[in-house]
Scaffold this motif. Structure first.
Motif, PDB file in Angstrom:
ATOM      1  N   ASP A 139       0.825  -1.395   0.075  1.00 45.23           N
ATOM      2  CA  ASP A 139      -0.205   0.062  -0.060  1.00 45.23           C
ATOM      3  C   ASP A 139       0.874   1.224  -0.298  1.00 45.23           C
ATOM      4  N   HIS A 141       2.973   4.784  -1.740  1.00 44.55           N
ATOM      5  CA  HIS A 141       2.201   6.597  -1.978  1.00 44.55           C
ATOM      6  C   HIS A 141       2.885   6.831  -3.041  1.00 44.55           C
ATOM      7  N   ARG A 177      -5.446   7.840  -9.277  1.00 42.29           N
ATOM      8  CA  ARG A 177      -6.555   7.856  -8.450  1.00 42.29           C
ATOM      9  C   ARG A 177      -7.525   6.570  -9.218  1.00 42.29           C
ATOM     10  N   ASN A 181      -8.564   2.850  -7.880  1.00 42.41           N
ATOM     11  CA  ASN A 181      -9.626   2.093  -7.233  1.00 42.41           C
ATOM     12  C   ASN A 181     -10.817   1.275  -8.482  1.00 42.41           C
ATOM     13  N   LYS A 186      -4.998  -0.197  -2.873  1.00 36.81           N
ATOM     14  CA  LYS A 186      -5.124   1.422  -1.810  1.00 36.81           C
ATOM     15  C   LYS A 186      -3.131   1.792  -1.858  1.00 36.81           C
ATOM     16  N   LYS A 188      -1.557   5.107  -3.250  1.00 35.62           N
ATOM     17  CA  LYS A 188      -2.246   6.384  -2.436  1.00 35.62           C
ATOM     18  C   LYS A 188      -1.703   7.196  -4.000  1.00 35.62           C
ATOM     19  N   PRO A 237      -3.425   5.488   6.874  1.00 32.81           N
ATOM     20  CA  PRO A 237      -3.632   5.305   6.352  1.00 32.81           C
ATOM     21  C   PRO A 237      -4.962   5.343   4.670  1.00 32.81           C
ATOM     22  N   HIS A 238      -6.112   5.214   5.232  1.00 27.30           N
ATOM     23  CA  HIS A 238      -7.696   5.991   5.129  1.00 27.30           C
ATOM     24  C   HIS A 238      -7.570   6.951   4.482  1.00 27.30           C
ATOM     25  N   GLN A 240      -6.542  10.459   1.840  1.00 24.93           N
ATOM     26  CA  GLN A 240      -5.399  10.661   0.649  1.00 24.93           C
ATOM     27  C   GLN A 240      -5.727  11.580   0.704  1.00 24.93           C
TER      28      GLN A 240
END
Length: 253
Positions: A139, A141, A177, A181, A186, A188, A237-238, A240
């Motif tokens: 996950d 970024h 993005r 999705n 996940k 970012k 983590p949740h 963005q």
């Protein structure tokens, strides 16, 4: 919301354009936070100089010679990082340039160099990072260093295709993005858009800009942008952060 870089400590980050300015400042901050940072740059010897100054910090900086206008360089750079440091968890797409030309009498090769670096180089690096993150179920970024010129066109000499390249980065941020999705990943994605920053970009590209205009401009420092990047990375983590626009007080555009 708890802001913390703890989950990234010991992990691998790639920063493109890490030899000076914003890229060098971001690389330094990540090393201080305990990350293993690969600094991609054509002038890799300058990254090596920065690395020496950061010895003894929690993390480390390693120079990797990469020309962002060459796809083979980018692919080899990512492979070297994976083989020698480990899988990338953070990608900072910072490399960018402007050239001293215009649209009405411009040189095609100068336009191409801007687009190859600011758009295609960013896309290739992003693709390679996502491949690694997806394969490793990371996950991660990805941060695009954009510009206020990615949201409006500054009334400034010799902008030529630079604003178009940065508008592309704004669109690419949202497109990525949506793709992430759709893939159920996940990872970012964040766009950071600075206004005027005191960096070498003007001198390095010999832009013919009125010195009085520069003297009277409010300017940000590279560290202002690196701190903004760290804020986006440090969110839970949740959370963005999709876009951060950062202007100095009193900026005219």
């Amino acid at each position: 919301m708890v802001i913390s870089m703890d989950r990234w400590r010991g992990k691998v980050a790639i920063v493109t354009g890490a030899s000076s300015g914003i890229g060098a400042a971001i690389a330094q901050q990540l090393v201080i936070e305990g990350l293993q940072v690969a600094g991609f740059a054509r002038r890799s010897e300058r990254v090596e100089e920065h690395a020496k100054k950061l010895q003894g910090k929690k993390g480390k900086l390693v120079a990797v010679k990469v020309d962002l206008t060459k796809e083979e360089d980018i692919i080899k750079g990512f492979k070297w990082v994976s083989d020698n440091l480990g899988p990338v968890h953070i990608l900072i797409n910072n490399a960018g340039l402007i050239q001293p030309t215009n649209l009405t009498e411009g040189e095609t090769q100068m336009w191409k160099k801007i687009l190859d670096t600011n758009v295609l180089g960013l896309c290739i690096a992003t693709r390679e990072a996502v491949k690694i993150m997806k394969a490793g179920k990371i996950d991660g970024h990805i941060v695009h260093i954009n510009s206020v010129a990615g949201h409006t066109v500054p009334n400034f000499p010799n902008m030529n295709v630079y604003p178009a390249s940065k508008h592309a980065v704004t669109a690419l941020t949202e497109t990525l993005r949506q793709e992430l999705n759709q893939l159920g990943l996940k990872i970012k994605i964040t766009s950071v858009s600075p206004g005027g920053v005191e960096t070498e970009i003007i001198q390095a590209n010999q832009l013919q800009i009125n010195s009085e205009l520069l003297k009277n401009m409010s300017m940000l420092k590279s560290e202002d942008i690196s701190e903004a990047v760290l804020y986006a990375l440090a969110t839970p983590p949740h959370v963005q952060v999709h876009e951060l626009i950062i202007k100095p007080i009193g900026e005219k555009f």
